[in-house]
Scaffold this motif. Structure first.
Motif, short mmCIF file in Angstrom:
data_model
loop_
_atom_site.label_atom_id
_atom_site.label_comp_id
_atom_site.label_asym_id
_atom_site.label_seq_id
_atom_site.Cartn_x
_atom_site.Cartn_y
_atom_site.Cartn_z
N GLY A 1 9.73 -0.96 1.84
CA GLY A 1 10.11 0.32 1.32
C GLY A 1 10.76 1.21 2.12
N VAL A 2 11.07 2.19 1.61
CA VAL A 2 12.02 3.54 2.21
C VAL A 2 11.33 4.59 1.95
N LEU A 3 11.17 5.40 3.25
CA LEU A 3 10.61 6.79 3.10
C LEU A 3 11.91 7.43 3.45
N ALA A 4 12.01 8.60 2.60
CA ALA A 4 13.04 9.73 2.37
C ALA A 4 12.78 10.48 3.86
N PRO A 5 14.09 11.09 4.27
CA PRO A 5 14.20 12.01 5.23
C PRO A 5 13.81 13.29 4.96
N HIS A 6 13.50 14.17 5.85
CA HIS A 6 13.22 15.62 5.46
C HIS A 6 14.34 16.38 5.42
N GLU A 7 14.21 17.46 4.77
CA GLU A 7 15.17 18.52 4.64
C GLU A 7 15.43 19.39 6.26
N THR B 1 5.96 15.06 5.14
CA THR B 1 5.45 13.60 5.14
C THR B 1 4.28 13.46 4.18
N GLY B 2 3.40 14.17 4.09
CA GLY B 2 2.28 13.85 3.23
C GLY B 2 2.76 14.13 1.59
N ARG B 3 3.90 14.98 1.39
CA ARG B 3 4.31 14.86 0.12
C ARG B 3 5.12 13.59 -0.31
N ILE B 4 5.82 13.16 0.54
CA ILE B 4 6.67 11.85 0.50
C ILE B 4 5.55 10.62 0.40
N LEU B 5 4.57 10.89 1.28
CA LEU B 5 3.37 9.34 0.89
C LEU B 5 2.96 9.52 -0.37
N GLN B 6 2.56 10.57 -1.02
CA GLN B 6 1.86 10.93 -2.11
C GLN B 6 2.94 10.48 -3.27
N ALA B 7 4.30 10.84 -3.16
CA ALA B 7 5.11 10.34 -4.24
C ALA B 7 5.62 8.79 -4.13
N THR B 8 5.10 8.33 -3.06
CA THR B 8 5.58 6.79 -2.86
C THR B 8 3.97 5.99 -3.30
N PHE B 9 3.12 6.55 -2.89
CA PHE B 9 1.70 5.88 -3.14
C PHE B 9 0.90 6.84 -4.07
N THR C 1 16.12 12.19 -4.14
CA THR C 1 15.07 12.39 -4.70
C THR C 1 15.06 11.83 -6.22
N GLN C 2 16.29 11.71 -6.79
CA GLN C 2 16.47 10.91 -7.93
C GLN C 2 16.37 9.40 -7.62
N ILE C 3 17.40 9.10 -6.85
CA ILE C 3 17.70 7.56 -6.38
C ILE C 3 15.95 6.93 -6.19
N LEU C 4 15.13 7.77 -5.37
CA LEU C 4 13.81 7.15 -4.98
C LEU C 4 12.73 7.54 -6.08
N GLN C 5 13.03 8.28 -7.14
CA GLN C 5 12.22 9.07 -8.03
C GLN C 5 11.03 9.74 -7.21
N LEU C 6 11.32 10.59 -6.49
CA LEU C 6 10.30 11.23 -5.61
C LEU C 6 9.66 12.72 -6.41
N GLY C 7 10.52 12.88 -7.32
CA GLY C 7 10.24 14.34 -8.04
C GLY C 7 10.90 15.54 -7.21
N SER C 8 10.43 16.67 -7.01
CA SER C 8 11.03 17.75 -6.33
C SER C 8 10.19 18.02 -5.27
N LEU C 9 10.57 17.48 -3.97
CA LEU C 9 9.61 17.74 -2.92
C LEU C 9 9.83 18.29 -1.75
#
Ligand SMILES: NCCC[C@H](NC(=O)CCC(=O)O)C(=O)O
Length: 449
Positions: free
Chosen positions: A61-67, A146-154, A435-443
């Motif tokens: 899997g891929v976890l997105a980088p932060h702003e 990180t917490g938001r990304i994990l929630q959007a992934t799992f 966020t669109q490619i990985l369908q993460l919503g607006s995080l």
């Protein structure tokens, strides 16, 4: 029945990857401070490793980088005006603070969280606690996102439990999975979770490193084990050797790696090696498969060779035939002593039967090898089916992400560039698309406005 797997979620390197010497105690970070970085090459090196593991049949899997730079942090520190003014003031008045809020350090997802698979937890869910990373300012700002990304992934709350990070104070310094290893006969059965800490915050009679900080406390590990509702007999707490920390082993995953029924570690990794073995064996109990200890003697590979080559910052992966493959960085091959030790190891009768080498120089120059770049998550088939599918590596995602990197990333960054308002714009645009490619919503914070 034994069809649970272990997935690796790698951090995608962000567009501001740079060398700012932010990590006292991390030799590579200190040595490469102020060198120009190549974010484009860094991201591509990471993607090549992810794709290779996916091609070998592993779930990747891929976890997105932060702003980054993180403007809300600069504003919280008193910089005001337009984004451009905030960046210009920060560069002038506090360049190291600007560097810290610009670090792409979230790429090292072994520090993103501690993960306990459902076979180990009382409620049968996979538990995640983002690490507070409180010892380093640039990393301490990671955990909310990180917490938001994990929630959007799992995302499924029936299967995944997301906790808040521990209190952000030294007493509960938590560096996540870089100091945590799980042993098991197979990924879907009860495991033994090994928590390695650098010092005790409250028991000052225990030894501590003298030169470099111990980033992770016993009390943090105990809190995570409680929050994850692990059975006490399957959670083992072991102190890292303070001398190893003082020699540059800032996380235990620089000197030990475990997978399945194998613990591969250096003779000097732990304060009390015999105790570590005894505690793990007791927790392992009676099983059909034995627990293997592969101990590397100091006389063959020194601690400084470990720190220089990152031999142990490797990924130990179980193959379908039961053998294990070690994924190592190029630096291991370049170190003659380490490489010849590995050839001997492969000839021995241990489960480790294969080595593969990857060029991760951009990340290695900040002290992050193959193991730092991944967060392991053991999943049952139904849990895997509940993972956000857009984050899973395949041919198509690999092509899409390479094109995305090619389009948005620079191939050279130095410290002064971090105040360039164009870099901020480029990064936000890149992440908005991601966020669109990985369908993460607006995080991201910039997406909330
Ligand atoms: N698990 C590997 C983590 C490496 C990381 N390096 C850094 O943050 C260096 C950043 C810099 O110096 O620019 C750290 O020390 O936490």
């Amino acid at each position: 029945m034994h069809s649970a797997i272990e997935a690796n979620f790698d951090g995608l390197v962000g567009p501001t990857h740079n060398y700012s010497g932010l990590s006292f105690g991390n030799v590579a970070s200190e040595n490469n401070s102020a060198n120009p970085s190549n974010p484009k090459a860094a991201a591509k090196q990471g993607l090549v490793k992810m794709k290779a593991l996916a091609d070998l049949g592993f779930v990747q899997g891929v976890l997105a980088p932060h702003e980054r730079p993180h403007l809300p942090t600069l504003r919280a520190l008193g910089f005001t005006g337009s984004d451009q003014q905030v960046l210009a003031q920060a560069l002038k008045q506090a360049p190291k603070v600007l560097a810290a809020v610009s670090s792409a350090s979230c790429m090292w997802t072994a520090n993103a969280a501690t993960v306990s698979p459902s076979a180990d937890t009382l409620d049968g869910r996979v538990h995640f606690t983002p690490a507070n990373l409180v010892n380093k300012f640039h990393r301490s700002i990671e955990h909310p996102v990180t917490g938001r990304i994990l929630q959007a992934t799992f995302p499924d709350p029936e299967r995944f439990a997301h906790h808040a990070a521990l209190p952000s104070v030294d007493h509960f310094g938590d560096e996540g999975a870089a100091n945590h290893t799980r042993f098991c006969s197979d990924y879907g059965s009860q495991g033994v979770e090994l928590f390695v800490y650098g010092m005790s915050a409250f028991n000052t009679s225990l030894p501590r490193p003298q030169r470099y900080p111990a980033r992770h406390t016993l009390e943090a590990s105990q809190a995570v084990a409680r929050k994850h509702d692990l059975s006490p007999e399957h959670a083992v707490f072991v102190q890292q050797n303070p001398e190893a920390i003082d020699a540059g082993v800032f996380h235990n995953d620089v000197i030990a790696v475990g997978n399945g029924n194998v613990h591969f570690y250096h003779e000097k990794a732990f304060l009390d090696t015999a105790q570590m073995r005894a505690d793990l064996l007791r927790s392992w109990g009676e099983r059909d498969t034995p627990l293997h200890f592969v101990e590397v003697p100091d006389a063959v590979v020194s601690v400084s060779d470990c720190v220089q080559s990152y031999l142990f910052n490797s990924q130990l992966l179980s193959r379908a035939n039961g053998d294990m493959t070690l994924i190592v960085p190029g630096e291991v091959q370049q170190n003659e002593r380490v490489w010849s030790y590995l050839q001997e190891l492969l000839a021995q009768n241990t489960p480790i039967q294969d080595v593969q080498v990857f060029d991760l120089k951009q990340s290695m120059s900040n002290g992050g090898g193959p193991a730092c770049l991944r967060l392991r998550v053991a999943l049952t088939p139904s849990e895997l089916a509940a993972v956000n599918p857009a984050t899973l590596m395949n041919e198509q995602l690999f092509d899409t992400l390479n094109q995305w990197v090619e389009k948005h990333y620079r191939d050279r960054l130095v410290e002064a560039d971090l105040a360039d308002p164009n870099l901020l714009q480029e990064s936000r645009q890149a992440l908005d698309e991601l966020t669109q490619i990985l369908q993460l919503g607006s995080l991201y914070d910039f997406q909330q406005i």
